[in-house]
Design a protein around this motif. Structure first.
Motif, PDB file in Angstrom:
ATOM      1  N   UNK A   1       0.818  -1.195   0.000  1.00  0.00           N
ATOM      2  CA  UNK A   1       0.000   0.000   0.000  1.00  0.00           C
ATOM      3  C   UNK A   1       0.863   1.261   0.000  1.00  0.00           C
ATOM      4  N   UNK A   2       1.978   1.243   0.763  1.00  0.00           N
ATOM      5  CA  UNK A   2       2.844   2.423   0.810  1.00  0.00           C
ATOM      6  C   UNK A   2       3.519   2.667  -0.536  1.00  0.00           C
ATOM      7  N   UNK A   3       3.712   1.593  -1.319  1.00  0.00           N
ATOM      8  CA  UNK A   3       4.343   1.761  -2.628  1.00  0.00           C
ATOM      9  C   UNK A   3       3.453   2.579  -3.562  1.00  0.00           C
ATOM     10  N   UNK A   4       2.152   2.423  -3.408  1.00  0.00           N
ATOM     11  CA  UNK A   4       1.227   3.180  -4.244  1.00  0.00           C
ATOM     12  C   UNK A   4       1.169   4.647  -3.836  1.00  0.00           C
ATOM     13  N   UNK A   5       1.514   4.952  -2.599  1.00  0.00           N
ATOM     14  CA  UNK A   5       1.503   6.331  -2.137  1.00  0.00           C
ATOM     15  C   UNK A   5       2.652   7.133  -2.736  1.00  0.00           C
ATOM     16  N   UNK A   6       3.710   6.451  -3.125  1.00  0.00           N
ATOM     17  CA  UNK A   6       4.874   7.135  -3.688  1.00  0.00           C
ATOM     18  C   UNK A   6       4.541   7.749  -5.040  1.00  0.00           C
ATOM     19  N   UNK A   7       3.700   7.097  -5.821  1.00  0.00           N
ATOM     20  CA  UNK A   7       3.384   7.594  -7.167  1.00  0.00           C
ATOM     21  C   UNK A   7       2.763   8.986  -7.166  1.00  0.00           C
ATOM     22  N   UNK A   8       1.698   9.256  -6.405  1.00  0.00           N
ATOM     23  CA  UNK A   8       1.162  10.625  -6.447  1.00  0.00           C
ATOM     24  C   UNK A   8       2.093  11.652  -5.823  1.00  0.00           C
ATOM     25  N   UNK A   9       2.945  11.222  -4.892  1.00  0.00           N
ATOM     26  CA  UNK A   9       3.856  12.183  -4.276  1.00  0.00           C
ATOM     27  C   UNK A   9       5.006  12.571  -5.212  1.00  0.00           C
ATOM     28  N   UNK A  10       5.399  11.668  -6.110  1.00  0.00           N
ATOM     29  CA  UNK A  10       6.495  11.967  -7.033  1.00  0.00           C
ATOM     30  C   UNK A  10       6.010  12.522  -8.374  1.00  0.00           C
ATOM     31  N   UNK A  11       4.701  12.614  -8.564  1.00  0.00           N
ATOM     32  CA  UNK A  11       4.161  13.142  -9.825  1.00  0.00           C
ATOM     33  C   UNK A  11       4.590  14.586 -10.100  1.00  0.00           C
TER      34      UNK A  11
END
Length: 129
Positions: A1-11
């Motif tokens: 789940x935390x891996x998916x949080x990285x995507x919107x933060x690095x956009x």
């Protein structure tokens, strides 16, 4: 789940890098008061700013999670305050919360400003109050 949080933060970083790559041909200079930067492409400045901001944010986030190092206090010469004396416990009378607030009656004495009516305080008794 935390891996998916990285995507919107690095956009936003990815978007800034894409905009920087699209503007590599336009040269520009930065000017601040009297200082002028060497000419670089606009895309280079955008990528430097985005990458520098991301690196600074990552460094500050990493240092915020570190435990603080504290020096232990010396135990040989510590002074301790004397323990406070326990006050005698005072039991207040219980009353119903619906009752009105209690009234206080205080005996008082009216003192006149005329000199002949002032009593002699040495001879006054508690009954006069």
């Amino acid at each position: 789940m935390k891996e998916l949080l990285v995507l919107p933060l690095l956009m936003p970083l990815g978007l800034a890098l894409v905009v920087g790559l699209l503007n590599l041909t336009t040269p520009s200079r930065l000017k601040f008061l009297l200082w002028s930067s060497p000419p670089l492409s606009l895309g280079s400045w955008v990528m430097l700013g985005a990458g520098g901001g991301a690196a600074l944010s990552a460094a500050l986030s990493a240092t915020a999670g570190l435990p603080a190092k504290r020096k232990p206090k010396p135990k040989a010469e510590t002074w301790q305050a004397p323990a406070p004396k326990a006050a005698p416990s005072q039991q207040w009378p219980e009353r119903d919360p619906q009752e009105p607030a209690p009234t206080v009656s205080v005996p008082f004495r009216v003192v006149n400003s005329k000199a002949e009516q002032q009593p002699d305080w040495d001879q006054a008794s508690d009954a006069d109050w």
